[in-house]
Design an enzyme around this catalytic site. Structure first.
Site, PDB file in Angstrom:
ATOM      1  CD  GLU A  94      -3.026  -1.023   2.248  1.00 39.96           C
ATOM      2  OE1 GLU A  94      -4.194  -1.327   1.986  1.00 39.96           O
ATOM      3  OE2 GLU A  94      -2.636  -0.673   3.385  1.00 39.96           O
ATOM      4  CB  CYS A 103       3.225   7.344   3.153  1.00 41.06           C
ATOM      5  SG  CYS A 103       3.820   6.195   4.411  1.00 41.06           S
ATOM      6  CB  CYS A 153       0.932   6.765  11.439  1.00 46.46           C
ATOM      7  SG  CYS A 153       2.527   6.200  12.025  1.00 46.46           S
TER       8      CYS A 153
END
Length: 421
Positions: A142, A157, A394
């Site tokens: 991902e 990210c 996160c």
């Protein structure tokens, strides 16, 4: 034997195998110990899928030069092809209009410009976007775009592994055992897919970039895939292509001390350390890697990281876990631990995930913790959770497709339908 019994037995055997793998896959220090499927296995699978053609994405400048030389082309072609791939973002050779048609046909006969497929793309109510990337061998990871709260830009990210080498107790990704490292091509292509999604080609200047930063904070421990990660980062900062500044790239590690020294010398991007505890006792419990590289060794590596200064500080990430690491005493111990290191803290409210054993500290407790660190001389902003509604925050990343496929297999078996592998 009935079909129901057969199905139940098959599922039970699979569940037992999974449990055994979970029990035996990691050492006492929380590091994956099963034989690692090399990322070049995926590369070989991709070449086979493309009828023997080699992917140009992920090749270094030197490797691309060698590939052009094998075709009998002059060195100046390297810059032209590089710019088409990484500055213009093209995915086919016909678009390379400053190359002759015979050369484009030659390139097409030997090479591809590959992107991962996208089984799922989700956008959160707060603007966070998450992509499930499926690579050539069917494995998935991902990637997340996190928009800035105050500016029309944000960070991508990026993942470095399928699953994770580590087993940090508060992290969803850590519950997915390591499958393999990602190749340099698969790391770079995550950013390129994000660029595709937002139409951000050709590469804009720093001032106009929407996808302005990269954080190596996705699935996996980047420093346990060192060579591929550094190779990918060198491609991402190359001035003829994507051209991100090293100051716009942050790599987060859980504390792989030997590779931290190498990183600073080889690429010297910004360093973030997943700290999450001020004592070895607590850190051993929630981050087993601390048993291998305890805090004294980790802090020494941070103090010696090249070019660390007040203008370029190390970021210590600290997830706030209720009644685990959030007391006033913990804050004071943190300040003492990092004394002498130019640094700042990034306080992260714990993001819950299905089956997690922890709770997030209360908002008042987090604010008091932040204020206390500030009074002790440290910047300690609180990271606002982003993308929680799509499990993009996160510590929440995990390839759900593995679980979904297992559920589908159980349903097939229960219905008497043979597994299709």
């Amino acid at each position: 034997m009935t079909t129901d019994t057969t199905a139940a037995d098959a599922v039970a055997r699979e569940d037992a195998a999974v449990s055994d793998a979970q029990a035996n896959a990691v050492s006492d220090d929380g590091i994956e110990k099963l034989p690692l499927q090399a990322s070049d296995t995926a590369a070989r699978a991709a070449v086979a899928a493309d009828h023997g053609k080699r992917d140009l994405v992920g090749l270094s400048r030197e490797e691309l030069g060698a590939a052009m030389a094998e075709l009998g082309e002059k060195p100046f072609r390297v810059k032209q092809v590089w710019q088409w791939i990484y500055n213009k973002g093209v995915t086919d050779f016909d678009s390379m209009t400053n190359l002759s048609k015979p050369l484009r046909e030659k390139l097409d006969a030997h090479f591809v410009i590959r992107r991962p497929s996208l089984p799922v793309e989700q956008t959160s109510e707060d603007g966070t976007r998450k992509w499930l990337m499926r690579f050539a061998d069917g494995k998935e990871a991902e990637t997340v775009y996190i928009p800035d709260v105050d500016e029309p830009r944000g960070s991508v990210c990026i993942s470095s592994q399928v699953g994770c080498t580590l087993t940090c107790k508060f992290c969803h990704t850590g519950t997915q055992l390591l499958v393999r490292n990602l190749s340099a091509a698969e790391i770079v292509s995550q950013f390129m897919v994000a660029r595709d999604s937002y139409g951000e080609w050709p590469s804009p200047t720093d001032e106009s970039r929407r996808l302005s930063n990269i954080v190596m904070m996705g699935m996996g421990e980047p420093l346990y895939n060192y060579d591929n990660v550094v190779k990918a980062l060198k491609i991402l900062v190359d001035g003829d292509g994507i051209a991100l500044s090293r100051r716009r790239i942050t790599l987060s590690t859980s504390g792989v001390v030997p590779e931290m020294y190498r990183l600073g010398n080889d690429i010297n991007v910004n360093l973030a350390v997943s700290l999450h505890a001020a004592t070895d006792e607590i850190r051993n419990r929630i981050m087993p890697i601390n048993k291998k590289y305890p805090l004294a060794e980790l802090m020494k590596a941070c103090r010696e990281y090249p070019n660390v200064s007040n203008a370029r500080r190390i970021t210590f990430e600290y997830v706030m876990l209720k009644d685990v690491n959030d007391s006033d005493a913990d804050a004071r111990a943190l300040a003492k631990l990092v004394e002498g290191i130019p640094c700042k803290f990034n306080l992260i409210p714990f993001n819950p995930w299905p089956g997690s054993q922890f709770e997030c500290s209360s908002w008042n407790r987090i604010r008091k913790f932040s204020d206390l660190l500030y009074d002790l001389g440290f910047s300690a902003p609180i990271r606002m959770p982003r993308g929680r509604d799509i499990l993009a925050a996160c510590g929440q990343l995990k390839s759900e497709s593995e679980r979904e496929r297992k559920s589908l297999m159980k349903a097939r078996l229960a219905a008497g339908i043979p597994d299709e592998h």
